[in-house]
Structures are given as structure tokens and as C-alpha cells.
Enzyme design. Structure first.
Site, PDB file in Angstrom:
ATOM      1  CG  LEU A 351       2.962  11.637   0.720  1.00 44.60           C
ATOM      2  CD1 LEU A 351       3.838  12.724   0.109  1.00 44.60           C
ATOM      3  CD2 LEU A 351       2.051  11.036  -0.340  1.00 44.60           C
ATOM      4  CB  CYS A 352       5.667   5.317   1.554  1.00 47.24           C
ATOM      5  SG  CYS A 352       4.169   4.357   1.777  1.00 47.24           S
ATOM      6  CB  THR A 353       8.807   9.960   2.177  1.00 42.24           C
ATOM      7  OG1 THR A 353       9.945  10.751   2.537  1.00 42.24           O
ATOM      8  CG2 THR A 353       7.622  10.877   1.937  1.00 42.24           C
ATOM      9  CG  LEU A 391       5.079   8.744  -3.125  1.00 38.54           C
ATOM     10  CD1 LEU A 391       5.047   8.424  -1.645  1.00 38.54           C
ATOM     11  CD2 LEU A 391       5.957   7.745  -3.858  1.00 38.54           C
TER      12      LEU A 391
END
Length: 401
Positions: A351-353, A391
Site C-alpha cells: 500500500l502507498c502509505t 486502496l
């Protein structure tokens, strides 16, 4: 913490080598729950707790229907916290009067279904009590109810405190006498009390103190009851170890104290069925979360293992489900658990976190792409406590072996 054997340097889940299980499942990531580990835990509890104790499973810990079905045959009742969980519980064939329904925000739809089904509703407020009575009158049914009491004490050092001070859960103990007087004037089938003070506790002395206080509170409240107490749910609170330095709960002193409390209760509340409600303790150590390594990279001197699983499937392991200071769940490389060579790595998801962390600076055998990362202690509050739609990454699945 490892509840699972190793064969040929590979983890066995339900007696099945992990790589073979992954092929059988057909995808990664996935959760796998071992029925033997659950069964063994129930047998251990039955052997140590007073025989008078009725064991209930709190479905909120893990609501997979196959797991609930299995536990319905091992326990004396099921406890639910939503209409969805109630449907799963009723589908097992468990008698409705052995199912209880708790939660501070039950809708009229949920209350109507619960009244119609005949489950015991743990009333969380005066307003909810009035709504239940109105629904019962409309359906010409006398609803089965108990009063959930918010005690004037808490379970000390618990992972999640559910009582003491202002809480959305239950009716404050000092208000309960007036509520019981009101119940006497309503068409309600009053059963008794639900007193749940906290969860995830590993200290026997804290559990002993809370349980002793719980019985004393029940005796005080029973003086105002409109009918004899036939049901007393004293909650649970039994914890499991997750992090380095934590030790399994020593249940023997808790069981010894409970026997004394139960013996006294036979005299003071002779009609009461005493219930202990457990969730995490029954299933937490029976489950693993398995994901696959899809990349390995070095960034400014640190090694990152990137997997196809993460916080969207397992929020608790990422540290974002109640941890103040993030700690690692126990993790291994399931397809080669032991190796002469190891490395310090960060295991992260896709995930982009920066919150998507499964393990931070942990020593593992040298990892290659395609290896299977296993997160232990994942049988409770895993998938059903995670934002799987976050997401829009692919969903995970659950298997019971």
C-alpha cells in the site's frame, strides 16, 4: 507462541505443509485457522476451570462461519455484536436462548430481529430498554433481556478497558437499581447481568481482582432485581502473548479463585448460570496470516521485504489497531523457518502509505522473492478488524483446516 509444528523446515498448519496449503488455497495472501489448536484450547479450559462455568464464544473475535460452527459444538453459547453475527450464530443450530447480543448502538432492525429470534439482549441503556419493550409489544413476544452494567471498577492493565468511568458500554452501576425497578413494570423476560470490564489481560492478579469485584457487584445489583437472577455473564479478559517478553496467562490461580467465587454464588444466587465469554483466547493463537514476497530492496542501508499483504488485511499486525507504541507480532518465513544465515529486515505491504508495516527491523532467515511470510497470533481481530477495501487492493480469503 508457536502453536504449529515444523516439518522439513516448513511450517505445518492443520498438519499440512505451508507451500502445499498455499497451492490448495489458490492464492496469497490468506488466513488459515487450525481446528485442532482451537479444540485443544477448549479442552485445556474445561480441565482447569470450575465445572459450573459455562463457556461462551464471542464471535467478534473471528466470525468466519466455519470457525463459529466448530466452536458452537465445543462451547455452551455464542455472544454476538451485530445482526450479521447473530445470523451466523443462529445458522449453527445453537439454541437461541444460548445466544446473547451486546453492543451500544443496536438499531431497531437489529432489536426486532433479536426479539423475534429469542436471543438474550444485553441492554446498554435506558433508551434501548424502552425500545425493546415497545418492539416486544408489537410482536406479542416477551423479549429475553439482561442488563449490561458499566462497573465502578476496571480490569487493570487490560489491553482494552471496557468499564469504569464514562463509557458507551452498559448502564452505569449507580443507575442500574432504577433500571431494574423500571423492568418490573415492562413486559420483559429479565435474565440477569452482563458485566464485562476489559480484555487482553495477561496478569492473573488483575483478573482475580476484577472477577471478585464482578461477583460483589452482581450481588448488590441483585437486591433490586424484579426476579431471581438466572444468568450472570462475568465477561472474559483472558489474554494471549503477542510481543517479546510477554508470557502466556497462568490460569491456575484464576481458576482457583473462580472456584471459591462460584461456590459462594451457589448460595447467594442459586439460580444463576455463570458465563465466561471468551473470544481472542479461544482463537487468537490458532490462526496465521500468510503473504508472499514480491520484491526485496535496499534503501539507505536498510532492507525492505515487500509483500502482497498488509494493513488492509491485518490492521492489528501493522500496529494501527490500538497500539500506542508499535511492536512486532511474531513473524517467520514459513517455507524455510530455520536457516544458518539471517538478516535484519523491514517487512512491508504493497500500500502507498508508511503505515503499511508487518514487521520492523526484525531478524529473519535470508529471504528471496516468492517466500511466504507468516504472521502468528492472527486468529482473532485479523480480517474482520481490517479495512479490506482500503486502496482497492485484492481481497484476502480465510480457510479452516
Amino acid at each position: 507462541m508457536m502453536q504449529f509444528p515444523i516439518q522439513d523446515n516448513e511450517l505445518l498448519i492443520g498438519g499440512i505443509p505451508l507451500t502445499r496449503l498455499a497451492s490448495r488455497v489458490g492464492q496469497t495472501p490468506f488466513y488459515a485457522y487450525d481446528r485442532k489448536v482451537i479444540t485443544d484450547r477448549l479442552q485445556q479450559l474445561r480441565a482447569i476451570l470450575p465445572k459450573e462455568i459455562h463457556l461462551h464464544y464471542a464471535i467478534k473475535a473471528n466470525s468466519m462461519p466455519a470457525v463459529v460452527q466448530h466452536l458452537s459444538g465445543l462451547t455452551d453459547g455464542l455472544d454476538v455484536a451485530s445482526l450479521g453475527e447473530m445470523k451466523v450464530a443462529l445458522d449453527t443450530g445453537m439454541a437461541a436462548d444460548k445466544i446473547s447480543f451486546a453492543g451500544p448502538g443496536k438499531s431497531d432492525k437489529e432489536l426486532t430481529a433479536a426479539v423475534a429470534a429469542g436471543v438474550t439482549i444485553n441492554m446498554e441503556s435506558e433508551g434501548e430498554m424502552e425500545r425493546i419493550a415497545t418492539i416486544g409489544n408489537k410482536l406479542s413476544i416477551q423479549p429475553r433481556v439482561s442488563v449490561r452494567v458499566n462497573p465502578d471498577f476496571e480490569l487493570k492493565t487490560s489491553g482494552m478497558k471496557m468499564s469504569g468511568g464514562p463509557k458507551p458500554f452498559g448502564i452505569d452501576a449507580e443507575r442500574v437499581p432504577d433500571v431494574l425497578k423500571r423492568i418490573a413494570n415492562l413486559s420483559l423476560d429479565f435474565q440477569g447481568f452482563h458485566i464485562f470490564s476489559g480484555s487482553q489481560n495477561l496478569r492473573p492478579e488483575a483478573l482475580i481482582e476484577a472477577q471478585t469485584n464482578t461477583f460483589e457487584l452482581a450481588y448488590r445489583m441483585a437486591e433490586y432485581a424484579p426476579s431471581p437472577i438466572t444468568w450472570l455473564n462475568i465477561g472474559g479478559g483472558f489474554g494471549i502473548p503477542y510481543f517479546p517478553g510477554e508470557k502466556p496467562l497462568d490460569l491456575q490461580p484464576v481458576a482457583d479463585n473462580l472456584q471459591s467465587l462460584v461456590d459462594e454464588c451457589k448460595t447467594r444466587l442459586p439460580d444463576a448460570e455463570i458465563v465466561i465469554e471468551l473470544g481472542r483466547y479461544l482463537v487468537g493463537e490458532a490462526g496465521v496470516y500468510v503473504c508472499e514476497v514480491i520484491d526485496k530492496k535496499i534503501s539507505r542501508g536498510e532492507t525492505f521485504i515487500v509483500t502482497n499483504g498488509g494493513l488492509h488485511h491485518h490492521l492489528a499486525a501493522s500496529g494501527n489497531f490500538g497500539q500506542v507504541i508499535r511492536k512486532n507480532y511474531p513473524v517467520c518465513v514459513g517455507n524455510h523457518v530455520v536457516s544458518e544465515n539471517s538478516e535484519i529486515v523491514n517487512v512491508v505491504g504493497p500500500l502507498c502509505t508508511p503505515l503499511d508495516i508487518l514487521a520492523n527491523k526484525i531478524e529473519l532467515p535470508v529471504i528471496t522473492i516468492g517466500d511466504l511470510i507468516v504472521v502468528y497470533q492472527s486468529g482473532a481481530y485479523g480480517l474482520n478488524a481490517s479495512p479490506q477495501g482500503f486502496l482497492s487492493h485484492p481481497a484476502t480469503i480465510e480457510v479452516f483446516v
